[in-house]
Design a protein around this motif. Sequence first.
Motif, PDB file in Angstrom:
ATOM      1  N   ALA A 194      -6.721  84.200  41.700  1.00 50.49           N
ATOM      2  CA  ALA A 194      -7.172  82.806  41.733  1.00 50.49           C
ATOM      3  C   ALA A 194      -8.680  82.699  41.545  1.00 50.49           C
ATOM      4  N   ILE A 235      -6.444  76.641  34.273  1.00 51.77           N
ATOM      5  CA  ILE A 235      -7.114  75.818  35.277  1.00 51.77           C
ATOM      6  C   ILE A 235      -6.726  74.361  35.076  1.00 51.77           C
ATOM      7  N   ALA A 256       0.309  72.730  43.846  1.00 50.67           N
ATOM      8  CA  ALA A 256       0.262  74.112  43.375  1.00 50.67           C
ATOM      9  C   ALA A 256       1.603  74.833  43.362  1.00 50.67           C
ATOM     10  N   VAL A 261      -4.236  77.456  38.361  1.00 49.59           N
ATOM     11  CA  VAL A 261      -5.098  77.354  39.541  1.00 49.59           C
ATOM     12  C   VAL A 261      -5.683  75.943  39.534  1.00 49.59           C
ATOM     13  N   LEU A 300     -10.092  75.476  45.653  1.00 51.18           N
ATOM     14  CA  LEU A 300      -9.043  76.008  44.778  1.00 51.18           C
ATOM     15  C   LEU A 300      -7.728  76.055  45.542  1.00 51.18           C
ATOM     16  N   THR A 301      -6.626  75.872  44.833  1.00 57.53           N
ATOM     17  CA  THR A 301      -5.316  76.114  45.414  1.00 57.53           C
ATOM     18  C   THR A 301      -4.358  76.551  44.308  1.00 57.53           C
ATOM     19  N   THR A 302      -3.447  77.461  44.665  1.00 56.32           N
ATOM     20  CA  THR A 302      -2.505  77.996  43.677  1.00 56.32           C
ATOM     21  C   THR A 302      -1.285  78.563  44.385  1.00 56.32           C
ATOM     22  N   ASN A 317       0.683  81.381  45.456  1.00 52.99           N
ATOM     23  CA  ASN A 317       0.338  82.793  45.642  1.00 52.99           C
ATOM     24  C   ASN A 317       1.420  83.743  45.159  1.00 52.99           C
ATOM     25  N   LYS A 324       1.896  82.272  40.527  1.00 51.77           N
ATOM     26  CA  LYS A 324       0.712  82.509  39.712  1.00 51.77           C
ATOM     27  C   LYS A 324      -0.085  83.710  40.206  1.00 51.77           C
ATOM     28  N   GLY A 325      -0.242  83.810  41.518  1.00 48.61           N
ATOM     29  CA  GLY A 325      -1.089  84.863  42.059  1.00 48.61           C
ATOM     30  C   GLY A 325      -0.519  86.259  41.968  1.00 48.61           C
TER      31      GLY A 325
END
Length: 334
Positions: free
Chosen positions: A133, A269, A284, A290, A309-311, A313, A316-317
């Motif tokens: 992220a 993004i 998210a 992200v 930021l947030t995503t 996990n 995407k992470g």
Amino acid sequence: MNPTFNIAVVGATGSVGETLVQILEELAFPVATLHLLASLESAGSSVMFGGKKLRVREVDSFDFSQVRLAFFAAGAAVSLSFAEKARKAGCAVIDLSGALADAVPVVPEANLEVLDSVPQPAWITSPSAAAVALAVALAPLKGQLHIERVQVTACLAVSAQGRKAVNELARQTAELLNARPLEPQFFDRQVAFNVLPRVGAEDAHGHTQLEQRLVRELRALLGMPSLKLAVSCIQVPVFFGDSYSVSVQSRGPVELPAVLAALDQAPSIERVEGDDYPTPVGDAVGQDVVYVGRVRQGIDEVEQLNLWLTTDNVRKGAALNAVQVAQLLIKHMV
């Protein structure tokens, strides 16, 4: 005719492993045969792929010479036990545990060029969700800012620690809402409706393994080995979706319009504008980007840039990044 590859997913019954298999199908990855592997306890179960139920087999007895590429999503102990065996069998390895010290960390949005010089069979780390992220968000800023220091407070979802942690948060929440006595099991204390200022054990200097891993990976991903980083990882009572409060110190004044333009043009993004802001729930989770919000200069310092930021996990992470790396890697394997 496009080539296809025999693939192994180690840890196929975990949350990251299952999501990884799902993304392989979603992105139409050129899979010839998919081998799903796990520990003895999980072997014998099944996971859906291509409209079929594939049986999960025990990793201990698997012959890695049958596959060209193996994803390791089962934790540090399994990677340390079997990844080298896979490499000796001529199999490329993408590890998600961070346990392989000499593996090259890759986030396509930040440092995909390193794949051109990775020896074959490739030995690669898909970094921690936090590093992914942060690298996605900070890489486009390198051309706009002379970054000297980055300070991060990482608010981590319990899913980063697996299904047992998710089940523990659910159980604790139910017990508290039903006025029943709470007995922590996975965590060492109440996590529901609480915030724990540490994720994992501390070393002699008060830093956790995850915090140290994030520093190492982010420096490598950004190509900034001397970057000053201050990192605090905290556990929040959220099932899925990590969030980060980020402060970037630049050598010169932050030109906010140029920063916003760089973020808007960067891959993966999604910037949230105006007085709105992104959150894990509703934004998210389940998404492949992200989210960036609250982009602003410091109150007293024009050289400071602050972001939120947030995503997702797990998606995407972890899983998506690993598959995206694999998509690029197979171009070198033809």
